[in-house]
Scaffold this motif. Structure first.
Motif, PDB file in Angstrom:
ATOM      1  N   MET A  39       0.828  -1.205   0.000  1.00 55.01           N
ATOM      2  CA  MET A  39       0.000   0.000   0.000  1.00 55.01           C
ATOM      3  C   MET A  39       0.864   1.258   0.000  1.00 55.01           C
ATOM      4  O   MET A  39       0.583   2.224  -0.714  1.00 55.01           O
ATOM      5  N   ALA A  40       1.918   1.238   0.802  1.00 58.60           N
ATOM      6  CA  ALA A  40       2.796   2.407   0.890  1.00 58.60           C
ATOM      7  C   ALA A  40       3.550   2.652  -0.417  1.00 58.60           C
ATOM      8  O   ALA A  40       3.981   3.776  -0.691  1.00 58.60           O
ATOM      9  N   GLN A  41       3.667   1.601  -1.232  1.00 62.81           N
ATOM     10  CA  GLN A  41       4.333   1.722  -2.526  1.00 62.81           C
ATOM     11  C   GLN A  41       3.338   1.968  -3.664  1.00 62.81           C
ATOM     12  O   GLN A  41       3.731   2.052  -4.826  1.00 62.81           O
ATOM     13  N   GLY A  42       2.057   2.061  -3.318  1.00 57.87           N
ATOM     14  CA  GLY A  42       1.036   2.268  -4.344  1.00 57.87           C
ATOM     15  C   GLY A  42       0.701   1.016  -5.138  1.00 57.87           C
ATOM     16  O   GLY A  42       0.063   1.104  -6.193  1.00 57.87           O
ATOM     17  N   LYS A  43       1.080  -0.148  -4.625  1.00 59.07           N
ATOM     18  CA  LYS A  43       0.802  -1.417  -5.315  1.00 59.07           C
ATOM     19  C   LYS A  43      -0.489  -2.016  -4.753  1.00 59.07           C
ATOM     20  O   LYS A  43      -0.485  -2.986  -4.007  1.00 59.07           O
ATOM     21  N   TYR A  44      -1.606  -1.429  -5.143  1.00 59.68           N
ATOM     22  CA  TYR A  44      -2.889  -1.760  -4.519  1.00 59.68           C
ATOM     23  C   TYR A  44      -3.400  -3.153  -4.877  1.00 59.68           C
ATOM     24  O   TYR A  44      -4.017  -3.816  -4.051  1.00 59.68           O
ATOM     25  N   GLU A  45      -3.140  -3.593  -6.102  1.00 64.81           N
ATOM     26  CA  GLU A  45      -3.593  -4.935  -6.489  1.00 64.81           C
ATOM     27  C   GLU A  45      -2.822  -6.007  -5.715  1.00 64.81           C
ATOM     28  O   GLU A  45      -3.404  -7.003  -5.273  1.00 64.81           O
ATOM     29  N   ASP A  46      -1.526  -5.797  -5.548  1.00 71.03           N
ATOM     30  CA  ASP A  46      -0.725  -6.742  -4.763  1.00 71.03           C
ATOM     31  C   ASP A  46      -1.186  -6.742  -3.306  1.00 71.03           C
ATOM     32  O   ASP A  46      -1.260  -7.798  -2.662  1.00 71.03           O
ATOM     33  N   ALA A  47      -1.499  -5.553  -2.796  1.00 69.73           N
ATOM     34  CA  ALA A  47      -1.998  -5.453  -1.420  1.00 69.73           C
ATOM     35  C   ALA A  47      -3.325  -6.190  -1.286  1.00 69.73           C
ATOM     36  O   ALA A  47      -3.556  -6.917  -0.311  1.00 69.73           O
ATOM     37  N   GLN A  48      -4.185  -6.025  -2.279  1.00 72.35           N
ATOM     38  CA  GLN A  48      -5.486  -6.685  -2.267  1.00 72.35           C
ATOM     39  C   GLN A  48      -5.326  -8.207  -2.256  1.00 72.35           C
ATOM     40  O   GLN A  48      -6.037  -8.911  -1.535  1.00 72.35           O
ATOM     41  N   THR A  49      -4.382  -8.704  -3.032  1.00 75.42           N
ATOM     42  CA  THR A  49      -4.134 -10.145  -3.085  1.00 75.42           C
ATOM     43  C   THR A  49      -3.678 -10.672  -1.727  1.00 75.42           C
ATOM     44  O   THR A  49      -4.168 -11.708  -1.245  1.00 75.42           O
ATOM     45  N   ALA A  50      -2.743  -9.959  -1.099  1.00 71.94           N
ATOM     46  CA  ALA A  50      -2.247 -10.384   0.215  1.00 71.94           C
ATOM     47  C   ALA A  50      -3.364 -10.339   1.252  1.00 71.94           C
ATOM     48  O   ALA A  50      -3.499 -11.253   2.080  1.00 71.94           O
ATOM     49  N   LEU A  51      -4.173  -9.288   1.207  1.00 71.87           N
ATOM     50  CA  LEU A  51      -5.255  -9.143   2.186  1.00 71.87           C
ATOM     51  C   LEU A  51      -6.354 -10.179   1.959  1.00 71.87           C
ATOM     52  O   LEU A  51      -6.965 -10.663   2.917  1.00 71.87           O
ATOM     53  N   GLN A  52      -6.597 -10.531   0.703  1.00 74.13           N
ATOM     54  CA  GLN A  52      -7.594 -11.563   0.427  1.00 74.13           C
ATOM     55  C   GLN A  52      -7.141 -12.914   0.974  1.00 74.13           C
ATOM     56  O   GLN A  52      -7.938 -13.682   1.523  1.00 74.13           O
ATOM     57  N   GLU A  53      -5.842 -13.186   0.840  1.00 75.20           N
ATOM     58  CA  GLU A  53      -5.315 -14.436   1.405  1.00 75.20           C
ATOM     59  C   GLU A  53      -5.433 -14.420   2.929  1.00 75.20           C
ATOM     60  O   GLU A  53      -5.778 -15.437   3.545  1.00 75.20           O
ATOM     61  N   ALA A  54      -5.167 -13.265   3.525  1.00 75.07           N
ATOM     62  CA  ALA A  54      -5.318 -13.142   4.977  1.00 75.07           C
ATOM     63  C   ALA A  54      -6.770 -13.358   5.379  1.00 75.07           C
ATOM     64  O   ALA A  54      -7.062 -14.022   6.384  1.00 75.07           O
ATOM     65  N   LEU A  55      -7.686 -12.816   4.588  1.00 77.99           N
ATOM     66  CA  LEU A  55      -9.116 -12.961   4.868  1.00 77.99           C
ATOM     67  C   LEU A  55      -9.546 -14.416   4.737  1.00 77.99           C
ATOM     68  O   LEU A  55     -10.369 -14.914   5.517  1.00 77.99           O
ATOM     69  N   LEU A  70      -9.567  -6.547   7.867  1.00 80.75           N
ATOM     70  CA  LEU A  70     -10.736  -5.793   7.421  1.00 80.75           C
ATOM     71  C   LEU A  70     -10.429  -4.300   7.349  1.00 80.75           C
ATOM     72  O   LEU A  70     -10.833  -3.613   6.392  1.00 80.75           O
ATOM     73  N   ILE A  71      -9.704  -3.787   8.329  1.00 78.36           N
ATOM     74  CA  ILE A  71      -9.315  -2.371   8.326  1.00 78.36           C
ATOM     75  C   ILE A  71      -8.433  -2.060   7.121  1.00 78.36           C
ATOM     76  O   ILE A  71      -8.627  -1.057   6.415  1.00 78.36           O
ATOM     77  N   ASN A  72      -7.457  -2.932   6.864  1.00 75.42           N
ATOM     78  CA  ASN A  72      -6.538  -2.683   5.754  1.00 75.42           C
ATOM     79  C   ASN A  72      -7.212  -2.843   4.395  1.00 75.42           C
ATOM     80  O   ASN A  72      -6.832  -2.160   3.435  1.00 75.42           O
ATOM     81  N   LEU A  73      -8.199  -3.730   4.302  1.00 76.18           N
ATOM     82  CA  LEU A  73      -8.950  -3.856   3.050  1.00 76.18           C
ATOM     83  C   LEU A  73      -9.659  -2.543   2.711  1.00 76.18           C
ATOM     84  O   LEU A  73      -9.630  -2.079   1.560  1.00 76.18           O
ATOM     85  N   ILE A  74     -10.274  -1.952   3.709  1.00 79.15           N
ATOM     86  CA  ILE A  74     -10.962  -0.670   3.504  1.00 79.15           C
ATOM     87  C   ILE A  74      -9.953   0.427   3.180  1.00 79.15           C
ATOM     88  O   ILE A  74     -10.149   1.217   2.239  1.00 79.15           O
ATOM     89  N   ALA A  75      -8.858   0.475   3.951  1.00 81.36           N
ATOM     90  CA  ALA A  75      -7.844   1.507   3.728  1.00 81.36           C
ATOM     91  C   ALA A  75      -7.227   1.379   2.336  1.00 81.36           C
ATOM     92  O   ALA A  75      -6.982   2.389   1.656  1.00 81.36           O
ATOM     93  N   ASN A  76      -6.985   0.146   1.907  1.00 81.61           N
ATOM     94  CA  ASN A  76      -6.386  -0.080   0.594  1.00 81.61           C
ATOM     95  C   ASN A  76      -7.306   0.414  -0.521  1.00 81.61           C
ATOM     96  O   ASN A  76      -6.866   1.081  -1.463  1.00 81.61           O
ATOM     97  N   GLU A  77      -8.597   0.114  -0.390  1.00 76.88           N
ATOM     98  CA  GLU A  77      -9.548   0.540  -1.417  1.00 76.88           C
ATOM     99  C   GLU A  77      -9.698   2.060  -1.432  1.00 76.88           C
ATOM    100  O   GLU A  77      -9.730   2.684  -2.513  1.00 76.88           O
ATOM    101  N   LEU A  78      -9.774   2.666  -0.262  1.00 78.82           N
ATOM    102  CA  LEU A  78      -9.895   4.130  -0.190  1.00 78.82           C
ATOM    103  C   LEU A  78      -8.654   4.812  -0.765  1.00 78.82           C
ATOM    104  O   LEU A  78      -8.763   5.789  -1.525  1.00 78.82           O
ATOM    105  N   ASP A  79      -7.490   4.287  -0.412  1.00 80.61           N
ATOM    106  CA  ASP A  79      -6.247   4.868  -0.915  1.00 80.61           C
ATOM    107  C   ASP A  79      -6.170   4.736  -2.430  1.00 80.61           C
ATOM    108  O   ASP A  79      -5.754   5.666  -3.133  1.00 80.61           O
ATOM    109  N   ARG A  80      -6.584   3.578  -2.928  1.00 75.60           N
ATOM    110  CA  ARG A  80      -6.565   3.361  -4.381  1.00 75.60           C
ATOM    111  C   ARG A  80      -7.493   4.333  -5.086  1.00 75.60           C
ATOM    112  O   ARG A  80      -7.141   4.928  -6.119  1.00 75.60           O
ATOM    113  N   LEU A  81      -8.692   4.520  -4.544  1.00 73.11           N
ATOM    114  CA  LEU A  81      -9.656   5.430  -5.160  1.00 73.11           C
ATOM    115  C   LEU A  81      -9.152   6.876  -5.150  1.00 73.11           C
ATOM    116  O   LEU A  81      -9.298   7.602  -6.140  1.00 73.11           O
TER     117      LEU A  81
END
Length: 264
Positions: A217-233, A243-254
């Motif tokens: 997320m800090a590198q702007g790699k939102y799809e990679d972050a989403q993949t890692a968070l989905q595996e965590a989920l 759950l917090i990071n999933l929301i933060a990742n989507e908001l940051d991406r938008l």
């Protein structure tokens, strides 16, 4: 630091599983592992803390009697009460304030007390409680509190202290990753590699996956972050940090991708 002269750590697997967020395995190991009497309480504490991490507060409250006199068990039972009931938290903290007049010396009790203040976002009191504590866990919590207060300079000094105590500890490696994330820039990749190495060496957990996701997320790699968070989920659908990071990742991406529309 050289460790050749150390005796084998009979709680190494339990300790490592707990620190990397593999709570069910911690419970499984603690349930079956036979240890000398002098390690029994420490082993049980990792087990109880794992139940708390899984939000199974009732297990701890039922297993540890309110009348117990062993201070570490009193502390972990109090943590279970604190986590189980938001309405009781202010009263618990108020009671702690009256008891913390320099009388608590037990490192674990200091850790649990400081952790409750940390969860209450009272970071200055967290640091005050931990001031004279010197265990690795206390150092790690000190670093987390300092980073919350944007005191990266002091967090680096505390990390140096951890490194001097045990540079190979999983906790020291995790603390190094947290500080690398706070520094940012090229240090983000170093932090990512720490989480990856811990996953490869031990096991993949939501805690480590969230660490990697934060680096992405800090590198702007939102799809990679989403993949890692989905595996965590997939591994734990109720993990609040995921759950917090999933929301933060989507908001940051938008926010980063938002382009105002131009009226024709």
């Amino acid at each position: 630091m050289p460790h050749e002269d150390r005796e084998p750590d009979e709680l190494f697997e339990i300790r490592t599983n707990f620190y990397t967020g593999n709570y069910q395995q911690t419970i499984n190991e603690a349930t079956k592992l036979k240890v000398p009497q002098n390690l029994q309480t420490e082993k049980d504490l990792f087990m109880y803390r794992s139940y708390i991490a899984q939000k199974k507060y009732g297990v701890v409250l039922d297993d540890i009697r309110p009348s117990t006199s062993q201070e570490e068990l009193v502390a972990v039972r109090l943590l279970a009460e604190f986590m189980a009931s938001e309405s009781k938290r202010d009263n618990i903290l108020h009671d702690l304030d009256s008891k913390m007049g320099g009388n608590v010396k037990n490192s674990f009790c200091l850790l649990v007390t400081a952790y409750m203040y940390y969860l209450s976002e009272n970071y200055e009191t967290t640091l005050k409680v931990l001031h004279n504590a010197d265990s690795l866990e206390c150092c790690a919590l000190t670093i987390q509190a300092l980073l919350k207060m944007d005191r990266l300079d002091l967090a680096k000094k505390e990390l140096k202290r951890m490194t001097d105590i045990d540079e190979d500890s999983v906790l020291t490696q995790l603390a190094t990753a947290w500080i690398n994330i706070a520094i940012g820039s090229e240090k983000l990749q170093e932090a990512y590699y720490i989480f990856q190495e811990l996953s490869d060496k031990h096991t993949v957990t939501p805690l480590l996956l969230n660490g990697q996701a934060v680096c992405y997320m800090a590198q702007g790699k939102y799809e990679d972050a989403q993949t890692a968070l989905q595996e965590a989920l997939d591994r734990d659908s109720n993990d609040p940090q995921t759950l917090i990071n999933l929301i933060a990742n989507e908001l940051d991406r938008l926010v980063r991708n938002y382009q105002p529309s131009v009226s024709s």
